[in-house]
Design a protein around this motif. Structure first.
Motif, mmCIF file in Angstrom:
data_model
loop_
_atom_site.group_PDB
_atom_site.id
_atom_site.type_symbol
_atom_site.label_atom_id
_atom_site.label_comp_id
_atom_site.label_asym_id
_atom_site.label_seq_id
_atom_site.Cartn_x
_atom_site.Cartn_y
_atom_site.Cartn_z
ATOM 1 N N LYS A 1 0.846 -1.188 0.000
ATOM 2 C CA LYS A 1 0.000 0.000 0.000
ATOM 3 C C LYS A 1 0.884 1.240 0.000
ATOM 4 O O LYS A 1 1.886 1.291 0.721
ATOM 5 N N PRO A 2 0.552 2.263 -0.789
ATOM 6 C CA PRO A 2 1.372 3.479 -0.818
ATOM 7 C C PRO A 2 1.330 4.220 0.517
ATOM 8 O O PRO A 2 0.291 4.236 1.194
ATOM 9 N N ASP A 3 2.456 4.828 0.901
ATOM 10 C CA ASP A 3 2.454 5.697 2.081
ATOM 11 C C ASP A 3 2.395 7.171 1.678
ATOM 12 O O ASP A 3 2.291 8.044 2.544
ATOM 13 N N CYS B 1 0.704 9.295 -2.004
ATOM 14 C CA CYS B 1 0.218 9.171 -3.383
ATOM 15 C C CYS B 1 -0.081 10.553 -3.936
ATOM 16 O O CYS B 1 -0.791 11.349 -3.306
ATOM 17 N N ARG C 1 -2.856 10.728 3.143
ATOM 18 C CA ARG C 1 -1.661 10.277 2.416
ATOM 19 C C ARG C 1 -1.703 10.728 0.962
ATOM 20 O O ARG C 1 -0.858 10.291 0.166
ATOM 21 N N ILE C 2 -2.685 11.580 0.612
ATOM 22 C CA ILE C 2 -2.902 11.957 -0.795
ATOM 23 C C ILE C 2 -2.635 13.439 -0.999
ATOM 24 O O ILE C 2 -3.092 14.291 -0.236
ATOM 25 N N THR D 1 -7.743 2.940 -3.075
ATOM 26 C CA THR D 1 -6.459 2.232 -3.123
ATOM 27 C C THR D 1 -5.565 2.617 -1.945
ATOM 28 O O THR D 1 -4.973 1.756 -1.284
ATOM 29 N N VAL D 2 -5.476 3.908 -1.684
ATOM 30 C CA VAL D 2 -4.590 4.408 -0.620
ATOM 31 C C VAL D 2 -5.235 4.241 0.752
ATOM 32 O O VAL D 2 -4.543 4.010 1.744
#
Length: 399
Positions: A141-143, A145, A219-220, A213-214
């Protein structure tokens, strides 16, 4: 992955990839006509003006951009300025298309010793939108994005043309300590194939996908340059005031989505049509053509002055306070670009009304220079300067 600057060899190879695509998508006859139309500029006007304005006039009489630009930067921007004002959009869009951009990127990688991209990227296609995922490790999973919308006056450009820029951005995010950075680049529908609200509807659907997704809006970071930054601002305004404009959106986006943590905008086209848009001796944009593209984007059902698609027209403080991400909006732009007066005006409005905003004005800078300088500047420091300022802002606000 950070490749070297674009060389004259790269330019020749780019033309080799471009020519068959022009013949295929535009037609041999029109392609030949465009080339013939450009020949007087390329053979006479370009070399004469380049030599005269760069070497024969005093420094104080040179444009602010020429004063700071290298010969290669100056030469290329003169060509881009001519093309923007004189090459038809249906021809110009082929320059930025996937069939040209992807083979050219592969050639650039091969020239630098990469048989394939060292950073994972893949296309993503949904019935509501399309785009490209770029991620360090697709199994995690992205930390962080970045949701990115490309520029191009709504009529040109593609996520594929920005791939090298975005791959470099992801590399710099990784260097600052993020374990698994990711970027989703929206490949929205261009005009005249579709007009507003199609592009915003695609952005809403894509942003929902990124959120799923995130899984953490904090985190975006939403981002974009030029027309893409316009779409991002429209997205923020939509998220803050859904019920106010559902009739313009065909009820798309009736669900409420969480706001991103922050926004990073590169040379945003904040007001689509404005008397403050004036051509400059430095910038490559042409105000008249921009206004033509803006009206195509607005279409026949919505006014070009509607604040949802022309965010600089929005002077509702409460709406902006609801729209602004919790860590605010960072704006970078060139002091010499056509959009500069409107960008500066919106920043002042934000500051005067306590809307969270930070900005960086590049003295002598032109439109979307953080993108262009990655390809045109010679030293690694100069090429990364604009991108590093974006990465630093993101790192400071999304630890």
């Amino acid at each position: 992955m950070i490749l070297g600057p674009v060389s004259y060899l790269d330019c020749l190879v780019f033309c080799a990839f471009l020519t068959p695509q022009l013949i295929l998508h535009v037609g041999l006859f029109e392609t030949v006509l465009v080339v013939l139309h450009c020949l007087p500029f390329l053979l006479f006007e370009l070399p004469f003006n380049f030599i005269h304005e760069r070497y024969l006039v005093g420094y104080s009489k040179q444009s602010p951009f020429v004063q700071k630009a290298s010969p290669f930067e100056d030469f290329v921007i003169r060509c881009v300025r001519y093309a923007f004002a004189n090459v038809p959009p249906n021809v110009g869009r082929v320059f930025f298309s996937k069939p040209v951009a992807v083979p050219f990127l592969r050639f650039r990688m091969l020239r630098h010793g990469y048989l394939k991209s060292p950073i994972h990227w893949h296309e993503y296609k949904d019935k509501r939108f399309e785009g490209i995922w770029i991620i360090k490790d697709p199994m995690m999973k992205p930390d962080i994005c970045v949701f990115y919308a490309h520029g191009g006056g709504f009529s040109m450009g593609s996520a594929y043309f920005y791939l090298e820029f975005l791959l470099t951005w992801l590399n710099l995010l990784s260097d600052t300590g993020y374990r698994n950075p990711a970027i989703f680049a929206l490949d929205y529908t261009l005009v005249p194939e579709a007009s507003f609200p199609t592009q915003l509807e695609e952005a809403i659907a894509a942003y929902e996908h990124v959120l799923s997704t995130v899984r953490d809006p904090n985190r975006i970071c939403v981002s974009g340059d030029s027309a893409g930054a316009t779409i991002v601002l429209s997205l923020l305004l939509h998220l803050a005031n859904i019920s106010r404009h559902l009739e313009k959106m065909d009820n798309t986006g009736v669900w409420r989505l969480a706001k991103p943590r922050m926004a990073v905008l590169i040379s945003p086209w904040v007001t689509l049509v404005s008397s403050k848009h004036q051509n400059t001796t430095s910038d490559y944009l042409d105000a008249g053509h921009l206004h033509q593209y803006a009206r195509q984007y607005a279409g026949e059902k919505v006014s070009v002055n509607d604040p949802l698609l022309s965010p600089g027209k929005c002077r509702d403080v409460s709406w902006w306070n609801r729209a602004a991400p919790s860590r605010g909006i960072f704006v970078t732009y060139g002091a010499e670009e056509v959009f500069a007066p409107e960008v500066a005006d919106l920043i002042r409005f934000f500051e005067e009304n306590d809307v969270k905003v930070r900005s960086r004005e590049e003295k002598g800078g032109i439109h979307a220079w953080p993108v262009a300088c990655l390809f045109l500047s010679s030293s690694l420091e100069n090429r990364q300067e604009g991108l590093k300022s974006l990465v630093e802002e993101i790192r400071d606000n999304i630890p």
